[in-house]
Design a protein around this motif. Sequence first.
Motif, PDB file in Angstrom:
ATOM      1  N   LEU A  94      58.683  34.464  43.699  1.00  0.00           N
ATOM      2  CA  LEU A  94      57.774  34.653  42.576  1.00  0.00           C
ATOM      3  C   LEU A  94      56.374  35.007  43.077  1.00  0.00           C
ATOM      4  CD1 LEU A  94      57.695  34.447  39.462  1.00  0.00           C
ATOM      5  CD2 LEU A  94      56.855  32.119  39.739  1.00  0.00           C
ATOM      6  N   ILE A  95      55.905  34.282  44.077  1.00  0.00           N
ATOM      7  CA  ILE A  95      54.569  34.558  44.626  1.00  0.00           C
ATOM      8  C   ILE A  95      54.532  35.964  45.235  1.00  0.00           C
ATOM      9  CG2 ILE A  95      52.932  33.900  46.435  1.00  0.00           C
ATOM     10  CD1 ILE A  95      53.838  30.988  45.946  1.00  0.00           C
ATOM     11  N   ILE A  96      55.576  36.287  45.996  1.00  0.00           N
ATOM     12  CA  ILE A  96      55.597  37.612  46.640  1.00  0.00           C
ATOM     13  C   ILE A  96      55.539  38.719  45.595  1.00  0.00           C
ATOM     14  CG2 ILE A  96      57.018  39.205  47.995  1.00  0.00           C
ATOM     15  CD1 ILE A  96      58.017  36.803  49.573  1.00  0.00           C
ATOM     16  N   VAL A  97      56.364  38.602  44.554  1.00  0.00           N
ATOM     17  CA  VAL A  97      56.380  39.695  43.578  1.00  0.00           C
ATOM     18  C   VAL A  97      55.073  39.750  42.782  1.00  0.00           C
ATOM     19  CG1 VAL A  97      58.889  39.874  43.377  1.00  0.00           C
ATOM     20  CG2 VAL A  97      57.636  38.382  41.798  1.00  0.00           C
ATOM     21  N   MET A  98      54.426  38.607  42.620  1.00  0.00           N
ATOM     22  CA  MET A  98      53.159  38.629  41.880  1.00  0.00           C
ATOM     23  C   MET A  98      52.077  39.349  42.689  1.00  0.00           C
ATOM     24  SD  MET A  98      53.403  37.654  38.880  1.00  0.00           S
ATOM     25  CE  MET A  98      55.098  38.130  38.678  1.00  0.00           C
ATOM     26  N   VAL A  99      52.082  39.144  44.005  1.00  0.00           N
ATOM     27  CA  VAL A  99      51.125  39.864  44.854  1.00  0.00           C
ATOM     28  C   VAL A  99      51.391  41.360  44.760  1.00  0.00           C
ATOM     29  CG1 VAL A  99      50.420  40.299  47.246  1.00  0.00           C
ATOM     30  CG2 VAL A  99      50.774  37.948  46.443  1.00  0.00           C
ATOM     31  N   ILE A 100      52.665  41.719  44.827  1.00  0.00           N
ATOM     32  CA  ILE A 100      53.015  43.140  44.758  1.00  0.00           C
ATOM     33  C   ILE A 100      52.620  43.718  43.398  1.00  0.00           C
ATOM     34  CG2 ILE A 100      54.936  44.764  44.742  1.00  0.00           C
ATOM     35  CD1 ILE A 100      56.297  42.848  46.755  1.00  0.00           C
ATOM     36  N   PHE A 101      52.847  42.923  42.361  1.00  0.00           N
ATOM     37  CA  PHE A 101      52.459  43.372  41.016  1.00  0.00           C
ATOM     38  C   PHE A 101      50.965  43.664  40.982  1.00  0.00           C
ATOM     39  CE2 PHE A 101      50.338  41.817  37.165  1.00  0.00           C
ATOM     40  CZ  PHE A 101      50.681  42.839  36.296  1.00  0.00           C
ATOM     41  N   ALA A 102      50.174  42.713  41.518  1.00  0.00           N
ATOM     42  CA  ALA A 102      48.720  42.862  41.460  1.00  0.00           C
ATOM     43  C   ALA A 102      48.264  44.108  42.212  1.00  0.00           C
ATOM     44  CB  ALA A 102      48.054  41.611  42.027  1.00  0.00           C
ATOM     45  N   LEU A 103      48.838  44.324  43.414  1.00  0.00           N
ATOM     46  CA  LEU A 103      48.456  45.506  44.181  1.00  0.00           C
ATOM     47  C   LEU A 103      48.845  46.782  43.443  1.00  0.00           C
ATOM     48  CD1 LEU A 103      49.415  44.479  47.812  1.00  0.00           C
ATOM     49  CD2 LEU A 103      47.134  44.841  46.903  1.00  0.00           C
ATOM     50  N   GLY A 104      50.079  46.788  42.956  1.00  0.00           N
ATOM     51  CA  GLY A 104      50.570  47.983  42.246  1.00  0.00           C
ATOM     52  C   GLY A 104      49.702  48.298  41.045  1.00  0.00           C
ATOM     53  N   PHE A 105      49.284  47.260  40.333  1.00  0.00           N
ATOM     54  CA  PHE A 105      48.472  47.459  39.134  1.00  0.00           C
ATOM     55  C   PHE A 105      47.088  47.976  39.495  1.00  0.00           C
ATOM     56  CE2 PHE A 105      45.731  45.545  35.733  1.00  0.00           C
ATOM     57  CZ  PHE A 105      46.093  46.461  34.760  1.00  0.00           C
ATOM     58  N   LYS A 106      46.521  47.366  40.545  1.00  0.00           N
ATOM     59  CA  LYS A 106      45.178  47.775  40.962  1.00  0.00           C
ATOM     60  C   LYS A 106      45.144  49.264  41.335  1.00  0.00           C
ATOM     61  CE  LYS A 106      42.233  46.951  44.883  1.00  0.00           C
ATOM     62  NZ  LYS A 106      40.824  46.705  44.727  1.00  0.00           N
ATOM     63  N   TYR A 107      46.089  49.677  42.168  1.00  0.00           N
ATOM     64  CA  TYR A 107      46.116  51.085  42.581  1.00  0.00           C
ATOM     65  C   TYR A 107      46.406  51.994  41.394  1.00  0.00           C
ATOM     66  CZ  TYR A 107      46.480  49.036  47.243  1.00  0.00           C
ATOM     67  OH  TYR A 107      46.273  48.314  48.374  1.00  0.00           O
ATOM     68  N   TYR A 108      47.243  51.487  40.507  1.00  0.00           N
ATOM     69  CA  TYR A 108      47.606  52.291  39.328  1.00  0.00           C
ATOM     70  C   TYR A 108      46.379  52.561  38.472  1.00  0.00           C
ATOM     71  CZ  TYR A 108      50.312  53.657  35.184  1.00  0.00           C
ATOM     72  OH  TYR A 108      50.849  54.324  34.120  1.00  0.00           O
ATOM     73  N   MET A 109      45.517  51.549  38.335  1.00  0.00           N
ATOM     74  CA  MET A 109      44.314  51.758  37.537  1.00  0.00           C
ATOM     75  C   MET A 109      43.407  52.793  38.195  1.00  0.00           C
ATOM     76  SD  MET A 109      45.018  50.271  34.914  1.00  0.00           S
ATOM     77  CE  MET A 109      43.535  50.577  33.935  1.00  0.00           C
ATOM     78  N   ASN A 110      43.391  52.818  39.540  1.00  0.00           N
ATOM     79  CA  ASN A 110      42.632  53.872  40.218  1.00  0.00           C
ATOM     80  C   ASN A 110      43.149  55.244  39.813  1.00  0.00           C
ATOM     81  OD1 ASN A 110      41.338  51.849  41.492  1.00  0.00           O
ATOM     82  ND2 ASN A 110      42.306  52.155  43.493  1.00  0.00           N
ATOM     83  N   MET A 111      44.480  55.336  39.692  1.00  0.00           N
ATOM     84  CA  MET A 111      45.074  56.619  39.327  1.00  0.00           C
ATOM     85  C   MET A 111      44.775  56.976  37.882  1.00  0.00           C
ATOM     86  SD  MET A 111      48.845  56.180  40.901  1.00  0.00           S
ATOM     87  CE  MET A 111      49.218  56.325  42.640  1.00  0.00           C
ATOM     88  N   ASN A 112      44.569  55.951  37.063  1.00  0.00           N
ATOM     89  CA  ASN A 112      44.442  56.184  35.627  1.00  0.00           C
ATOM     90  C   ASN A 112      43.025  56.448  35.159  1.00  0.00           C
ATOM     91  OD1 ASN A 112      46.614  55.938  33.421  1.00  0.00           O
ATOM     92  ND2 ASN A 112      47.360  54.714  35.117  1.00  0.00           N
ATOM     93  N   VAL A 113      42.053  55.990  35.938  1.00  0.00           N
ATOM     94  CA  VAL A 113      40.678  56.124  35.468  1.00  0.00           C
ATOM     95  C   VAL A 113      39.977  57.222  36.263  1.00  0.00           C
ATOM     96  CG1 VAL A 113      38.527  54.903  35.050  1.00  0.00           C
ATOM     97  CG2 VAL A 113      40.707  53.667  34.970  1.00  0.00           C
ATOM     98  N   PRO A 114      39.807  58.394  35.661  1.00  0.00           N
ATOM     99  CA  PRO A 114      39.163  59.478  36.396  1.00  0.00           C
ATOM    100  C   PRO A 114      37.671  59.232  36.522  1.00  0.00           C
ATOM    101  CG  PRO A 114      39.713  60.182  34.178  1.00  0.00           C
ATOM    102  CD  PRO A 114      40.207  58.784  34.319  1.00  0.00           C
ATOM    103  N   PRO A 115      37.065  59.682  37.608  1.00  0.00           N
ATOM    104  CA  PRO A 115      35.617  59.576  37.719  1.00  0.00           C
ATOM    105  C   PRO A 115      34.970  60.545  36.723  1.00  0.00           C
ATOM    106  CG  PRO A 115      36.505  60.824  39.558  1.00  0.00           C
ATOM    107  CD  PRO A 115      37.675  60.352  38.751  1.00  0.00           C
ATOM    108  N   THR A 116      33.664  60.388  36.493  1.00  0.00           N
ATOM    109  CA  THR A 116      32.999  61.357  35.615  1.00  0.00           C
ATOM    110  C   THR A 116      32.782  62.640  36.406  1.00  0.00           C
ATOM    111  OG1 THR A 116      30.930  60.373  36.294  1.00  0.00           O
ATOM    112  CG2 THR A 116      31.833  59.663  34.179  1.00  0.00           C
ATOM    113  N   ASN A 117      32.438  63.680  35.703  1.00  0.00           N
ATOM    114  CA  ASN A 117      32.114  64.948  36.342  1.00  0.00           C
ATOM    115  C   ASN A 117      33.282  65.506  37.162  1.00  0.00           C
ATOM    116  OD1 ASN A 117      30.529  67.098  36.943  1.00  0.00           O
ATOM    117  ND2 ASN A 117      29.582  66.135  38.745  1.00  0.00           N
ATOM    118  N   THR A 118      34.428  65.558  36.522  1.00  0.00           N
ATOM    119  CA  THR A 118      35.581  66.133  37.218  1.00  0.00           C
ATOM    120  C   THR A 118      35.617  67.640  37.006  1.00  0.00           C
ATOM    121  OG1 THR A 118      36.852  65.650  35.244  1.00  0.00           O
ATOM    122  CG2 THR A 118      37.100  64.130  37.090  1.00  0.00           C
ATOM    123  N   TYR A 119      36.357  68.302  37.877  1.00  0.00           N
ATOM    124  CA  TYR A 119      36.639  69.719  37.707  1.00  0.00           C
ATOM    125  C   TYR A 119      37.906  69.788  36.869  1.00  0.00           C
ATOM    126  CZ  TYR A 119      37.518  74.571  38.970  1.00  0.00           C
ATOM    127  OH  TYR A 119      37.738  75.907  38.930  1.00  0.00           O
TER     128      TYR A 119
END
Lengths: 499, 576
Positions: A94-119
């Motif tokens: 349970l602990i292992i999968v929760m860590v993986i969940f947190a990492l996966g979610f964090k990186y996913y949000m990076n993918m989802n939130v574009p910076p301003t001033n994109t091309y």
Amino acid sequence: MILSNLLQTHASLIGPLSKMAGDWWLPKGASTFSPEVRFLWILFFCITVFFTSLIVVLTVFFSIRYRRTENRQHADPSPDHNTPLEITWTVIPLIIVMVIFALGFKYYMNMNVPPTNTYNIGVKAQKWSWTFTYPNHAVSKTLYLPLNRAVKLSMTSADVLHGFWIPSLSIQKDVVPGRVMTIWLEPTRVGRYELQCAEYCGDGHSLMRSPVIVASPAKFAEYLKAAANIWVHNGKTLPLAQVGRELYSTYGCNGCHTADGSMGTGPTWKNLAGNQVQLANGQTVTADYAYLRQAILYPGRKLVKGYGNIMPDFYNDFAGPGHTRNRRLNAMIWYINSLSNKANSASQPKIPNIPGTKAMSAPAAGKAPAKTTAASGGAKSALPAATVAMGEKLYSTLGCNACHTNNGKPGAGPTWKNLAGYPQALTNGKTEVADYKYIRYMILHPDKKVVKGFAPIMPAIYGAQLGGAANQKKLDAIIWYINSLSDKRGPSTEPPTGK
Amino acid sequence: MATISLHEADAAVGKRKNYLNQTTTIRSWLFTLDHKRIGLMYLAAGLTLFFIGGMLAEVIRTQLLVPTGLIFHGTGTIQSSYAAYKHYNQVFTLHGIIMVFMVLVPMIPGALGNFALPLMLGAKDVAFPRLNLLSFWLYISGAVLAVISTIMGAVDTGWTFYTPYSIDTSTYVVLMVSGIFLLGFSSIFTGLNFIVTIHKLRPFGMTWFRMPLFLWATYATAVIQVAATPVLGVTLLLLIVERVMGIGIFNPALGGNPVLFQHFFWFYSHPAVYIMILPAMGIISEIVPTFSRKHIFGYEFVAFSSLAIALIGFMVWGHHLFVNGQSAELDAIFSFLTFLVAVPSAVKVWNWLATMYKGAIKLDTPMLYALSFIILFTIGGLTGVVLGALAEDVVLHDTYFVVGHFHYVMFGGTIIAMLGGIHYWWPKMFGKMYNEFWARTACILLFIGVNLTFFPQLMVGAYGMPRRYASYLPKYQPYMVASTIGAYVQLVAFLIMASYLLHSLFRGKKAPVNPWGSGSLEWTTSSPPPTDNFDTIPVIGDHYDPYDYSHLQFDPAIGGYVHTEEHVGPHHVYHR
């Protein structure tokens, strides 16, 4: 607490660990997401290898150490449960999968939130190709990306689901028809990669690939310049309405707005210009030039009754500084005018359709430029392209295509290729020529007369769906379509209406 | 009680009528209400369909030996490629539909569940024998409709029928979908039957926690079948309505929403994955203790983990839509729940391993399958955890990694467990033993073949090859070739299996009552059992425990296990 610490300290591990995997399974990444994806991959890989090995070793060891022999017929005494132990091996995974969940979610949000001033680049998917549109209005079939610049992609599909998938850039998103899907990415390495369609879309799915070229800014500008010129073809300047028709599909307008009067996610463009439009706020306005312009640039302001506020803002594509953007907008509006029987000087752009001529060279009311599908038989009257297209659409939406082919191939019912105007042998022994009356009768009363060699299996439901005055237009559209497939069509086989 | 020796009892059994030869007309089979015969008919029909689906898989693998396609390829023009690849698309669609809807979902409950469940309960039959027969014939009808659809021109939508493609395509979707609709009803009725049977037909003394774990797993499965399958039925009906009548539900061109279809579809189809894997886990929970001669470790944890999987499994369907434009909040929730459902599966693996610890392990064929299952399912499960992580799913979604993952779970899990179950209950079904040497050989070969087929798929998927591709970039070829060789190895294993099983049917050695030394009730009646299952209704005492092996002793004279005298007492009736 442990989790947040872990999230902070792992950053230093991303670099070295992500270099571990070679370029033979996870591709060598070329975007800012790649190191994170790669780090997570290696982490998983280690966890998977550890647990799989542990389980394999235990199974093999137990099988040998505790094998049944002549002298060892019974198991050694050992407890049949141990609650603390079982809780332990529930909590650790349970602990292992929760860590993986947190990492996966964090990186996913990076993918989802574009910076301003994109091309910004527009992507259009259709069976089975991709087209890309750039801020300078260049249109290309190759995706060009500038190095080290955040790029936002707005994607539409003209037909079914597609999947935008560039393995090397670590990004994937489905392209859902009727929606604008957006993703962003920042390429970090110059090179040539592949875009592959990932969501199954039919016959050509595996061929729906496009080259992706990440280039230095200078090189990138060169590519775009070459792709930008759409106004001239073979040295001849094209009419704006014709350019507009290209833009209509290039920008994916056709994903929502039909040109033939049939229903879409947005209002049809058929007979729009110059006509009255009912708005969601209760007002009624005339679709003149100013209205059409506003509807494209600020779609939400004057919403048409019965439609959702879902159209993306095309302001960046068509307005703002720059001669070309305005010219594109005018080309689009010229095209919309060319589809309407009420088009007039108030609904047309001020610049002329054919460059160099005066305004009002637009097709007069009621004479929309018809695309002739049947090229043969020059003496024949022109087909009403929009009606034929509507008929073709009904052919598949109503499921006629399940039994009737349109190319002469055999099916459960007679093919529609060269049906109109040809004599038909019936099971009752008679022979009738397939004129308008005959075809109409066959659709509405399929069980009454049956063509020789076919079973009376066509559902009578079409009588209810297409019969009556309200459905006359649909029925005739289908018959127009049947006509368009025949080389013997003529006034007797064509519907009296629909032209 | 013990006036007749056990040897004589076994000899007497051989001369008696059993459910196989009680009546012999074809009619007595086709319209039988006997759960054992229905189970065998499911087995025969299912294995036939499994064979067809398997041959389609060989066609798929052969096609993918070369980048442009070995079997279906164009003749130079792009249009000819489209036309050729359409046939490939039809092949993989049919492979998926057959394997998912006609093999993985119905086979274990339909064939093994039907055969073993009433026997394990010490009951004469399931609660509703007529409904059971209806289930079977609905299953056959659904399969026949699918065959008709295939003969008329097949379907090219993929087994998922994603809209709007399934609305647009000119292939025979309506007919195929109607077939699956019937299969759904078959599944619902089977589930209903098993729920009622387990509730009402347990013998006196068999409390919930004295049931064999296969019954717990079947019960959890049945709950999913009854609760989730109607959603599939409604979804498929809506699809038919949209296609036939042009009413906009899922097609954006008609004002519908294609993502809605995906939600509906996976609301059934994800729990359906647990319909496939839970009974498989149940079989493993029977085989591992029996062949270790040791009590299952942590009975309650194993039983409750089945229920936990069934319940949480209902709430994870959104993980199929991580890149489909579902909101990031939903993505996070579904990802979280997906990780939660991984835990009870892990618990089961630890419990099976702990059961083996200090056991007296015999590596007979069913046990070899069980060990294969544990290893393959671990790989399948862990690769599923990879896919559950949001950022990782973005780069693996709809690639061959997904194909590899679910084949590890579905083939390495469900099919391997099903084969284990068939080998385990085979002596009881037919009263015949099979050749142990060839059976072990086939199992080991199959284990190698499965890994050789699906591990390269995991690798090439991570490398970037999308699924459902009739042609591919040349750099993926080495992986594809390795995978195809694996598929051929599997074919050889299955041919060996077919040979020794057919040999066993006609020439096999007579099976004893209890060849493996299992403690559950089906091993107390003769092999094969009489039509009414038991001569006397078993009475369960307070000391009954299906995982207690201390009273069972191997008797070399009959090649099976017998109860030691002091245990043939009031708490555990032994049948002659």
